[in-house]
Design a protein around this motif. Structure first.
Motif, PDB file in Angstrom:
ATOM      1  N   PRO A 197       0.687  -1.725  12.579  1.00  0.00           N
ATOM      2  CA  PRO A 197       0.457  -3.088  12.089  1.00  0.00           C
ATOM      3  C   PRO A 197      -0.359  -3.096  10.798  1.00  0.00           C
ATOM      4  O   PRO A 197      -0.383  -4.092  10.083  1.00  0.00           O
ATOM      5  CB  PRO A 197      -0.316  -3.740  13.240  1.00  0.00           C
ATOM      6  CG  PRO A 197      -1.044  -2.602  13.879  1.00  0.00           C
ATOM      7  CD  PRO A 197      -0.126  -1.412  13.756  1.00  0.00           C
ATOM      8  N   LEU A 198      -1.052  -1.966  10.502  1.00  0.00           N
ATOM      9  CA  LEU A 198      -1.892  -1.885   9.312  1.00  0.00           C
ATOM     10  C   LEU A 198      -1.571  -0.619   8.509  1.00  0.00           C
ATOM     11  O   LEU A 198      -2.368   0.310   8.439  1.00  0.00           O
ATOM     12  CB  LEU A 198      -3.377  -1.887   9.709  1.00  0.00           C
ATOM     13  CG  LEU A 198      -3.943  -3.176  10.281  1.00  0.00           C
ATOM     14  CD1 LEU A 198      -5.362  -2.959  10.785  1.00  0.00           C
ATOM     15  CD2 LEU A 198      -3.928  -4.274   9.225  1.00  0.00           C
ATOM     16  N   PRO A 199      -0.390  -0.557   7.906  1.00  0.00           N
ATOM     17  CA  PRO A 199      -0.057   0.632   7.115  1.00  0.00           C
ATOM     18  C   PRO A 199      -0.983   0.766   5.917  1.00  0.00           C
ATOM     19  O   PRO A 199      -1.406  -0.236   5.334  1.00  0.00           O
ATOM     20  CB  PRO A 199       1.389   0.365   6.684  1.00  0.00           C
ATOM     21  CG  PRO A 199       1.539  -1.118   6.723  1.00  0.00           C
ATOM     22  CD  PRO A 199       0.678  -1.570   7.859  1.00  0.00           C
ATOM     23  N   THR A 200      -1.311   1.990   5.569  1.00  0.00           N
ATOM     24  CA  THR A 200      -2.179   2.216   4.419  1.00  0.00           C
ATOM     25  C   THR A 200      -1.419   1.920   3.133  1.00  0.00           C
ATOM     26  O   THR A 200      -0.187   1.868   3.114  1.00  0.00           O
ATOM     27  CB  THR A 200      -2.656   3.672   4.382  1.00  0.00           C
ATOM     28  OG1 THR A 200      -1.522   4.535   4.169  1.00  0.00           O
ATOM     29  CG2 THR A 200      -3.347   4.061   5.689  1.00  0.00           C
ATOM     30  N   ALA A 201      -2.157   1.734   2.051  1.00  0.00           N
ATOM     31  CA  ALA A 201      -1.528   1.480   0.751  1.00  0.00           C
ATOM     32  C   ALA A 201      -0.631   2.645   0.355  1.00  0.00           C
ATOM     33  O   ALA A 201       0.449   2.456  -0.207  1.00  0.00           O
ATOM     34  CB  ALA A 201      -2.604   1.255  -0.306  1.00  0.00           C
ATOM     35  N   ARG A 202      -1.068   3.842   0.670  1.00  0.00           N
ATOM     36  CA  ARG A 202      -0.299   5.037   0.322  1.00  0.00           C
ATOM     37  C   ARG A 202       1.026   5.090   1.085  1.00  0.00           C
ATOM     38  O   ARG A 202       2.071   5.410   0.521  1.00  0.00           O
ATOM     39  CB  ARG A 202      -1.152   6.275   0.622  1.00  0.00           C
ATOM     40  CG  ARG A 202      -0.626   7.590   0.063  1.00  0.00           C
ATOM     41  CD  ARG A 202      -1.753   8.591   0.156  1.00  0.00           C
ATOM     42  NE  ARG A 202      -1.340   9.957  -0.072  1.00  0.00           N
ATOM     43  CZ  ARG A 202      -1.228  10.506  -1.280  1.00  0.00           C
ATOM     44  NH1 ARG A 202      -1.458   9.788  -2.358  1.00  0.00           N
ATOM     45  NH2 ARG A 202      -0.891  11.776  -1.422  1.00  0.00           N
TER      46      ARG A 202
ATOM     47  N   GLU B 269      10.587   2.009   5.189  1.00  0.00           N
ATOM     48  CA  GLU B 269      10.472   1.452   3.845  1.00  0.00           C
ATOM     49  C   GLU B 269       9.351   0.419   3.743  1.00  0.00           C
ATOM     50  O   GLU B 269       8.826   0.174   2.652  1.00  0.00           O
ATOM     51  CB  GLU B 269      11.804   0.833   3.423  1.00  0.00           C
ATOM     52  CG  GLU B 269      12.909   1.865   3.239  1.00  0.00           C
ATOM     53  CD  GLU B 269      14.239   1.276   2.821  1.00  0.00           C
ATOM     54  OE1 GLU B 269      15.158   2.071   2.534  1.00  0.00           O
ATOM     55  OE2 GLU B 269      14.357   0.025   2.776  1.00  0.00           O
ATOM     56  N   ALA B 270       8.979  -0.161   4.858  1.00  0.00           N
ATOM     57  CA  ALA B 270       7.867  -1.118   4.873  1.00  0.00           C
ATOM     58  C   ALA B 270       6.531  -0.427   5.117  1.00  0.00           C
ATOM     59  O   ALA B 270       5.486  -1.077   5.114  1.00  0.00           O
ATOM     60  CB  ALA B 270       8.099  -2.180   5.945  1.00  0.00           C
ATOM     61  N   GLY B 271       6.553   0.892   5.323  1.00  0.00           N
ATOM     62  CA  GLY B 271       5.333   1.635   5.566  1.00  0.00           C
ATOM     63  C   GLY B 271       4.833   1.564   6.985  1.00  0.00           C
ATOM     64  O   GLY B 271       3.745   2.047   7.304  1.00  0.00           O
TER      65      GLY B 271
ATOM     66  N   LEU C 190      -9.775  -2.464  -0.105  1.00  0.00           N
ATOM     67  CA  LEU C 190      -9.506  -1.179   0.535  1.00  0.00           C
ATOM     68  C   LEU C 190      -8.264  -0.521  -0.047  1.00  0.00           C
ATOM     69  O   LEU C 190      -8.221   0.709  -0.215  1.00  0.00           O
ATOM     70  CB  LEU C 190      -9.360  -1.375   2.048  1.00  0.00           C
ATOM     71  CG  LEU C 190     -10.580  -1.979   2.754  1.00  0.00           C
ATOM     72  CD1 LEU C 190     -10.353  -2.002   4.260  1.00  0.00           C
ATOM     73  CD2 LEU C 190     -11.851  -1.217   2.426  1.00  0.00           C
ATOM     74  N   ASP C 191      -7.240  -1.317  -0.360  1.00  0.00           N
ATOM     75  CA  ASP C 191      -6.042  -0.763  -0.990  1.00  0.00           C
ATOM     76  C   ASP C 191      -6.389  -0.161  -2.351  1.00  0.00           C
ATOM     77  O   ASP C 191      -5.925   0.933  -2.701  1.00  0.00           O
ATOM     78  CB  ASP C 191      -4.977  -1.846  -1.166  1.00  0.00           C
ATOM     79  CG  ASP C 191      -4.307  -2.231   0.141  1.00  0.00           C
ATOM     80  OD1 ASP C 191      -4.486  -1.498   1.138  1.00  0.00           O
ATOM     81  OD2 ASP C 191      -3.594  -3.246   0.172  1.00  0.00           O
ATOM     82  N   LEU C 192      -7.198  -0.890  -3.128  1.00  0.00           N
ATOM     83  CA  LEU C 192      -7.627  -0.378  -4.427  1.00  0.00           C
ATOM     84  C   LEU C 192      -8.367   0.945  -4.265  1.00  0.00           C
ATOM     85  O   LEU C 192      -8.119   1.907  -5.000  1.00  0.00           O
ATOM     86  CB  LEU C 192      -8.538  -1.402  -5.111  1.00  0.00           C
ATOM     87  CG  LEU C 192      -9.364  -0.896  -6.294  1.00  0.00           C
ATOM     88  CD1 LEU C 192      -8.456  -0.436  -7.419  1.00  0.00           C
ATOM     89  CD2 LEU C 192     -10.335  -1.974  -6.775  1.00  0.00           C
ATOM     90  N   THR C 193      -9.253   1.022  -3.295  1.00  0.00           N
ATOM     91  CA  THR C 193     -10.035   2.229  -3.077  1.00  0.00           C
ATOM     92  C   THR C 193      -9.146   3.413  -2.731  1.00  0.00           C
ATOM     93  O   THR C 193      -9.352   4.533  -3.225  1.00  0.00           O
ATOM     94  CB  THR C 193     -11.049   2.003  -1.941  1.00  0.00           C
ATOM     95  OG1 THR C 193     -11.826   0.843  -2.227  1.00  0.00           O
ATOM     96  CG2 THR C 193     -11.972   3.202  -1.788  1.00  0.00           C
TER      97      THR C 193
END
Length: 284
Positions: free
Chosen positions: A6-11, A48-50, A101-104
């Motif tokens: 439910p919370l895929p990382t930005a990467r 594809e949605a991570g 957090l995504d930016l980090t």
């Protein structure tokens, strides 16, 4: 069967975006891709949605089925699957916004960084005192403990400039940001001195755009450019009132590369930039 995250990382989300782009370049629908890969359409969509993780070998298989002949890109995508643990920034998950957090995370994995700021000192170059004073003027106002959480997070981000193999970092800073009095006189002086001290590091370059340079090729919006392992995996972050906005479309990446190149032309060389900042300290 594993459940979608439910919370895929930005990467992981970026990996999914790039796999979708490979599929679309191959002119395949998700259904056709699923048939080639021996998977369901739902699984392809979740990857594809991570929401689903994939192994490095699986990424190579997908690239082969999509007729991707760009081996450096394929290997860079495969390398993005290696994270088994979430980063240090996850301790702030319930404290800071997902944008931060995504930016980090993107920043942490960058191979090089280029930033251009007109109004603010770049976050990786801020002292704790400067950051604390800055967070003291947010809207809506933050409580004291919320300010301290943000300060500690900002300072911890700066560790990437001091790790064993730090990424090259170039910051273009307008004179307006340098003359902005954030905090008291001592805080301002310490911040300016810190800029000159950190610019002495071999991998850190600070270039100042003085007022006398006239018009230049960015607006007041801060631009952070994060280089990926290959050019296609670069990311741009724009400062907005609603949080960090991450951009990864090829056309926009090219646009911001050009903007930063032209902005650099308006800036003083590093040595003259240090002299400029030193004079500002003397004038306080």
């Amino acid at each position: 069967m594993p459940q979608p995250s439910p919370l895929p990382t930005a990467r992981r989300r970026r990996l999914g975006v790039e796999l979708r782009r490979l599929r679309e370049r191959a002119d395949l629908t998700a259904t056709q891709a699923a048939a080639l890969l021996g998977a369901t359409q739902s699984r392809v969509s979740n990857i594809e949605a991570g929401r689903y993780g994939v192994s490095a070998d699986r990424v190579r298989t997908i690239a082969r089925h999509y007729d991707c002949t760009d081996e450096p890109l394929t290997e860079a995508l495969a390398a993005m699957t290696g994270e088994r643990r979430r980063g240090w920034w996850e301790e702030y998950r319930d404290i800071l916004s997902p944008h931060v957090l995504d930016l980090t995370e993107v920043e942490h994995h960058a191979t090089a960084l280029r930033v251009a700021h007109v109004i603010n000192i770049p976050g990786l170059l801020q002292t704790a005192g400067h950051a604390r004073a800055l967070f003291g003027h947010t809207v809506p106002p933050l409580k004291p403990h919320e300010i301290e959480h943000r300060v500690s997070h900002r300072i911890k981000r700066q560790e990437i400039l001091h790790r064993e193999q730090p990424p090259p970092y170039t910051a273009i800073i307008h004179e307006a940001a340098l003359r902005m009095h954030v905090g008291d006189g001592a805080t301002v002086r310490t911040q300016l001195q810190h800029l000159n001290e950190i610019s002495e590091l071999d991998h850190v370059t600070i270039a100042v755009i003085p007022f006398v340079s006239g018009p230049f090729h960015t607006s007041g919006q801060g631009v952070d450019y994060f280089h990926g392992q290959v050019r296609q995996l670069d990311t741009v972050q724009l400062d907005t009132d609603h949080g960090a906005e991450l951009i990864d479309s090829p056309a926009q990446l090219e646009r911001y590369r050009l903007i930063l190149d032209r902005t650099t032309q308006s800036a003083l060389p590093p040595a003259k930039s240090r002299d400029f900042i030193s004079q500002l300290v003397k004038d306080l």
